[in-house]
Scaffold this motif. Structure first.
Motif, PDB file in Angstrom:
ATOM      1  N   GLY A 113      15.293  -2.844  -7.767  1.00 38.43           N
ATOM      2  CA  GLY A 113      16.128  -4.040  -7.559  1.00 38.43           C
ATOM      3  C   GLY A 113      15.396  -5.299  -7.941  1.00 38.43           C
ATOM      4  O   GLY A 113      15.935  -6.159  -8.640  1.00 38.43           O
ATOM      5  N   LEU A 114      14.150  -5.422  -7.502  1.00 40.32           N
ATOM      6  CA  LEU A 114      13.361  -6.624  -7.798  1.00 40.32           C
ATOM      7  C   LEU A 114      13.132  -6.755  -9.306  1.00 40.32           C
ATOM      8  O   LEU A 114      13.184  -7.853  -9.881  1.00 40.32           O
ATOM      9  CB  LEU A 114      12.032  -6.553  -7.045  1.00 40.32           C
ATOM     10  CG  LEU A 114      11.291  -7.883  -6.910  1.00 40.32           C
ATOM     11  CD1 LEU A 114      12.136  -8.892  -6.156  1.00 40.32           C
ATOM     12  CD2 LEU A 114       9.956  -7.688  -6.230  1.00 40.32           C
ATOM     13  N   ILE A 131      15.071  -5.650 -11.630  1.00 39.34           N
ATOM     14  CA  ILE A 131      16.333  -6.094 -12.245  1.00 39.34           C
ATOM     15  C   ILE A 131      16.514  -7.608 -12.061  1.00 39.34           C
ATOM     16  O   ILE A 131      16.893  -8.312 -12.982  1.00 39.34           O
ATOM     17  CB  ILE A 131      17.543  -5.300 -11.676  1.00 39.34           C
ATOM     18  CG1 ILE A 131      17.445  -3.840 -12.117  1.00 39.34           C
ATOM     19  CG2 ILE A 131      18.873  -5.899 -12.160  1.00 39.34           C
ATOM     20  CD1 ILE A 131      18.468  -2.907 -11.507  1.00 39.34           C
ATOM     21  N   ILE A 132      16.198  -8.084 -10.836  1.00 43.45           N
ATOM     22  CA  ILE A 132      16.325  -9.526 -10.568  1.00 43.45           C
ATOM     23  C   ILE A 132      15.420 -10.315 -11.518  1.00 43.45           C
ATOM     24  O   ILE A 132      15.822 -11.334 -12.085  1.00 43.45           O
ATOM     25  CB  ILE A 132      15.950  -9.831  -9.084  1.00 43.45           C
ATOM     26  CG1 ILE A 132      17.054  -9.347  -8.165  1.00 43.45           C
ATOM     27  CG2 ILE A 132      15.702 -11.328  -8.867  1.00 43.45           C
ATOM     28  CD1 ILE A 132      18.325 -10.163  -8.197  1.00 43.45           C
ATOM     29  N   VAL A 140      16.981 -10.295 -14.914  1.00 43.85           N
ATOM     30  CA  VAL A 140      18.137 -11.213 -14.948  1.00 43.85           C
ATOM     31  C   VAL A 140      17.648 -12.662 -15.035  1.00 43.85           C
ATOM     32  O   VAL A 140      18.154 -13.460 -15.827  1.00 43.85           O
ATOM     33  CB  VAL A 140      19.054 -11.003 -13.705  1.00 43.85           C
ATOM     34  CG1 VAL A 140      20.086 -12.115 -13.592  1.00 43.85           C
ATOM     35  CG2 VAL A 140      19.763  -9.667 -13.792  1.00 43.85           C
ATOM     36  N   GLY A 141      16.639 -12.986 -14.209  1.00 41.25           N
ATOM     37  CA  GLY A 141      16.055 -14.339 -14.227  1.00 41.25           C
ATOM     38  C   GLY A 141      15.534 -14.692 -15.606  1.00 41.25           C
ATOM     39  O   GLY A 141      15.773 -15.791 -16.117  1.00 41.25           O
ATOM     40  N   ILE A 177      18.352 -15.343 -17.997  1.00 43.99           N
ATOM     41  CA  ILE A 177      18.943 -16.676 -17.800  1.00 43.99           C
ATOM     42  C   ILE A 177      18.086 -17.727 -18.521  1.00 43.99           C
ATOM     43  O   ILE A 177      18.590 -18.579 -19.241  1.00 43.99           O
ATOM     44  CB  ILE A 177      19.064 -17.020 -16.293  1.00 43.99           C
ATOM     45  CG1 ILE A 177      20.067 -16.091 -15.605  1.00 43.99           C
ATOM     46  CG2 ILE A 177      19.499 -18.469 -16.102  1.00 43.99           C
ATOM     47  CD1 ILE A 177      20.082 -16.216 -14.086  1.00 43.99           C
ATOM     48  N   VAL A 208      18.568 -17.385 -22.292  1.00 46.58           N
ATOM     49  CA  VAL A 208      19.878 -17.901 -22.736  1.00 46.58           C
ATOM     50  C   VAL A 208      19.867 -19.427 -22.708  1.00 46.58           C
ATOM     51  O   VAL A 208      20.318 -20.095 -23.646  1.00 46.58           O
ATOM     52  CB  VAL A 208      21.018 -17.338 -21.838  1.00 46.58           C
ATOM     53  CG1 VAL A 208      22.323 -18.068 -22.085  1.00 46.58           C
ATOM     54  CG2 VAL A 208      21.208 -15.853 -22.097  1.00 46.58           C
TER      55      VAL A 208
END
Lengths: 254, 189
Positions: free
Chosen positions: B4-5, B7-8, B11-12, B15, B18
């Motif tokens: 989970g961490l 993946i976070i 994702v960070g 972001i 992008v």
């Protein structure tokens, strides 16, 4: 909270985050465009995307009456909402909304140009707000408007409904900032004018999709957009991260 | 580190990536837009310069019969017009424009000494038309200089300067008014 519900709410937060992030980026682009476009004097307007600032002057007596306050204007937007309570709390529900606009002149110290506000994104400060309640009856102008629109302002018990009335308008002599496209003026015949700018009309362009009207001066607009950018990006990132974490938690990946 | 961490963190990073790409694209497009603004505002000046230049022979024809003692001013105007038509660069055009503006100021000021000329309908119309063009030109010069100024500031500001250097952007020249043009026209009676 069940995992499925957690995943659902987290997904909503994630989508909201993406929406905020994109709107922050759009605000950033808009701010840049406003900064990059110098303000034209109306006398020297050239065809294409232009930025102008001036005072509203009615065009050939075309004037509207704002529905709630009965004021002279060239644009209005109103919204009437009702407060509805429920077990979880209360919320404002829209019961009637409307907008109207007519062409007008924008005048600066060098001349005036016709503006057709059709298709423009109009952002103006709220000019009027009124809350009606059991002890507070709406003014006569509002009552007349509601009666002509077939909306009751009293409940079946004869008490005033809890309504919120809001109105936004652009009145003559208001100062406006406009970012739009200068194109041909269809209301004048070619070659019948002595000054070039009389044959120009500010309108929504075919190529330039941006058409923006505001009652704020450029400096205030830029400041306003800065906050939208910060809010969009910070809020967006936070919501995306919280939403993603929630989804992962729902799938027991933490 | 849990999945989970990880993946976070991914994702960070996504972001940030992008946002960075979006920012670079915006800067690039912004610089292109500013360059285009300068070209467009210059083209808008040229249109008016050409229109004014087309009016000059008519003006000279209408005043030469009256202003017999102002031959040098008329000759100066004719020369300035020829220089403008021959001009290739922006600097040459700006110089010729200044000469024309100066000569016109003199002609319109001196015309006050010729009551018959001032009463001539054709001259009045030409004077109004040329004065109107002069005013529009002044506004468009100001607009051009604003566009150039915005561009020049942008290509020297951080972080835009990094992209500007990659694009080999250089300072653009302002439309300068010749110093003599800023002085009031001296009319001898």
């Amino acid at each position: 909270m069940s995992d499925l519900r957690r995943i659902f709410y987290s997904f909503v937060l994630l989508v909201m985050g993406i929406f905020f992030f994109i709107s922050g980026y759009k605000s950033f682009r808009r701010k840049r465009l406003i900064e990059d476009t110098p303000t034209s004097k109306i006398r020297a307007i050239a065809m294409g995307l232009v930025e102008i600032y001036g005072v509203v002057v009615p065009y050939k007596g075309k004037i509207l009456k704002s529905p709630l306050t009965n004021k002279d204007c060239v644009y209005y937007f109103f919204i009437i909402e009702e407060y509805r309570s429920s077990e979880k709390g209360g919320r404002w529900v829209t019961i009637k909304t409307g907008a109207k606009r007519v062409p007008f002149f924008l005048q600066d110290d060098t001349g005036k140009v016709l503006v057709d506000p059709e298709g423009a994104q109009v952002e103006v400060n709220r000019d009027y707000e009124f809350y009606s309640s059991t002890t507070k009856t709406p003014p006569q102008s509002i009552i007349q408007f509601m009666e002509s629109s077939g909306i009751r302002y009293k409940s079946f018990l004869g008490l005033n409904r809890s309504l919120r009335f809001r109105e936004y308008f652009i009145a003559p002599k208001d100062k406006l900032y406009i970012l739009g496209t200068a194109g041909d003026n269809p209301y004048v015949e070619d070659g019948s004018v002595s000054q070039g700018y009389e044959d120009v009309m500010i309108q929504k362009g075919k190529k330039n999709s941006i058409y923006y009207i505001s009652d704020k001066p450029e400096k205030d607009l830029i400041k306003n957009y800065k906050w939208r950018i910060v809010g969009g990006f910070v809020g967006g990132v936070l919501l995306i991260l919280v939403g993603t974490s929630g989804i992962l938690l729902g799938f027991n990946l933490f | 580190m849990g999945l989970g961490l990880e993946i976070i963190i991914v994702v960070g990073m996504l972001i940030v990536l992008v946002a960075l790409i979006g920012y670079i694209v915006s800067i690039y497009n912004g610089l292109i837009r500013l360059k285009h603004n300068i070209k467009k505002s210059w083209a808008n000046i040229e249109v008016l310069l050409k229109q004014r230049s087309d009016e000059l022979p008519k003006l000279i024809n209408s005043v030469k019969g009256y202003m017999k003692h102002e031959r040098s001013t008329l000759a100066q105007l004719t020369k300035a017009r020829t220089d403008f038509l021959k001009a290739k660069t922006m600097k040459q055009k700006a110089e010729a424009d200044s000469m024309i503006t100066n000569a016109l100021k003199t002609i319109f000021a001196v015309a006050e000494n010729y009551p018959r000329l001032r009463a001539n309908e054709n001259f009045i119309q030409l004077q109004q038309r040329i004065s109107g063009l002069e005013n529009e030109l002044a506004d468009r010069r100001e607009f051009y200089n604003d566009s150039v100024n915005t561009y020049n500031i942008r290509i020297h500001s951080f972080p835009d300067m990094i992209i500007a250097r990659m694009m080999k952007c250089k300072d653009e020249e302002l439309f300068k008014v010749v110093e003599s043009d800023k002085k009031d026209v001296e009319v001898k009676f």
